[in-house]
Scaffold this active site. Structure first.
Site, PDB file in Angstrom:
ATOM      1  N   ASP A   1      -5.333   0.451   8.741  1.00  0.00           N
ATOM      2  CA  ASP A   1      -5.062   0.340   7.314  1.00  0.00           C
ATOM      3  C   ASP A   1      -5.660  -0.905   6.675  1.00  0.00           C
ATOM      4  O   ASP A   1      -5.586  -1.072   5.452  1.00  0.00           O
ATOM      5  CB  ASP A   1      -3.546   0.314   7.069  1.00  0.00           C
ATOM      6  CG  ASP A   1      -2.917   1.695   7.137  1.00  0.00           C
ATOM      7  OD1 ASP A   1      -3.668   2.688   7.129  1.00  0.00           O
ATOM      8  OD2 ASP A   1      -1.679   1.780   7.201  1.00  0.00           O
TER       9      ASP A   1
ATOM     10  N   LYS B   1       0.862  -1.190   0.000  1.00  0.00           N
ATOM     11  CA  LYS B   1       0.000   0.000   0.000  1.00  0.00           C
ATOM     12  C   LYS B   1       0.895   1.235   0.000  1.00  0.00           C
ATOM     13  O   LYS B   1       1.745   1.387   0.883  1.00  0.00           O
ATOM     14  CB  LYS B   1      -0.901   0.017   1.235  1.00  0.00           C
ATOM     15  CG  LYS B   1      -1.736   1.277   1.393  1.00  0.00           C
ATOM     16  CD  LYS B   1      -2.405   1.319   2.744  1.00  0.00           C
ATOM     17  CE  LYS B   1      -1.424   1.498   3.887  1.00  0.00           C
ATOM     18  NZ  LYS B   1      -0.752   2.841   3.864  1.00  0.00           N
TER      19      LYS B   1
END
Length: 289
Positions: free
Chosen positions: A138, A11
């Site tokens: 996240d 990410k």
């Protein structure tokens, strides 16, 4: 049933605006998030006793298997889906650890996707997202890894942005940067806002428009992260001097830095030169989407 396999892509925070520190101590943020071709790999043997084995080049840095976010994700899934089928996981850890690219969160999200698959649960099922939020801020954005805007502490997600592919080099100098240390160095008091430009979505999703947008909107955690780990400054400077590089930025709370180029050939050329100069670093040419 045969083993199931899921990618757990890195990410990358293309932008990261820290808006404020809330009275509860958490930080509200806004970020354009994209996902790389570079990834870990998670496999699941359905209906085997719940467990985890970790292998791969970054396995030693991943810490005790019992503390891994994959097992925490499985436990959270089992609480939200009573009677769920579980299984034994294997994680092939390729991404660096504590690197600002959400490796552990993406691993957990990949595990949740696999559990959803064997239990016939859709990716938009509220139980799946509740489990993801329990595991980490996240994890929700990593459940369906497409470029989005992430807000709040990670719980508010836009629809996929459909960004044009961005050609990139990811570089990590192998210095772990604990997120808590970076936020401590940022130094916001409870209830305090951080001055800066409002965070916005790009006007267009074409590559040129996105590049112009990124040039204006940076990462508020870069200065404190460079204080915690001065090696980040050196990585940024090395990438910035490469003629093919158009933009250099740190992802997340560091220490991974990404450089954007015009095409995949340029990214590969930059990666080869950086890896040759610093063979101990983790260097990957990739595409961000």
């Amino acid at each position: 049933m045969q083993r199931l396999v899921a990618r757990a892509p890195a990410k990358v925070n293309l932008t990261l605006r820290i808006l404020r520190r809330r009275p509860d101590g958490f930080h509200d943020l806004a970020s354009i998030v994209a996902f790389a071709g570079a990834c870990d790999v998670v496999t699941l043997e359905p209906d085997a006793p719940l467990g985890l084995a970790v292998a791969g080049p970054s396995a030693a840095a991943a810490g005790p298997d019992a503390d891994n976010l994959i097992l925490r994700a499985a436990d959270a899934f089992a609480r939200h889906v009573p009677g769920a089928r579980l299984g034994r996981f294997t994680l092939t850890k390729r991404l660096p650890v504590a690197a600002g690219i959400g490796g552990g969160s993406s691993d957990a999200a990949a595990a949740l996707r696999l559990l959803a698959q064997i239990n016939d649960i859709a990716l938009d099922d509220p139980r799946l997202h509740a489990a993801a939020r329990e595991v980490g801020a996240d994890v929700p954005v990593c459940l369906d890894p497409q470029a989005r805007i992430m807000e709040g502490i990670g719980e508010r997600l836009s629809e996929p942005l459909g960004l044009a592919p961005l050609f990139a080099v990811l570089v990590n100098c192998r210095v772990p940067v604990p997120t808590a240390d970076v936020f401590r160095t940022l130094g916001l008091r409870a209830g305090e806002d951080l001055a800066g430009l409002p965070h916005e979505a790009p006007m267009s999703t074409g590559r040129a428009a996105v590049m112009r947008h990124l040039a204006l909107h940076g990462n508020d955690l870069e200065p404190p992260a460079e204080t915690v780990a001065p090696e980040i400054t050196r990585v940024k400077a090395m990438l910035a001097q490469e003629p093919e590089v158009r933009l250099v930025r740190m992802s997340g709370s560091g220490a991974t830095v990404f450089a954007l180029t015009d095409d995949c050939r340029a990214a590969a050329q930059v990666a080869r030169r950086v890896a040759a100069a610093e063979p101990g670093w983790w260097v990957r040419p990739t595409v961000l989407r």
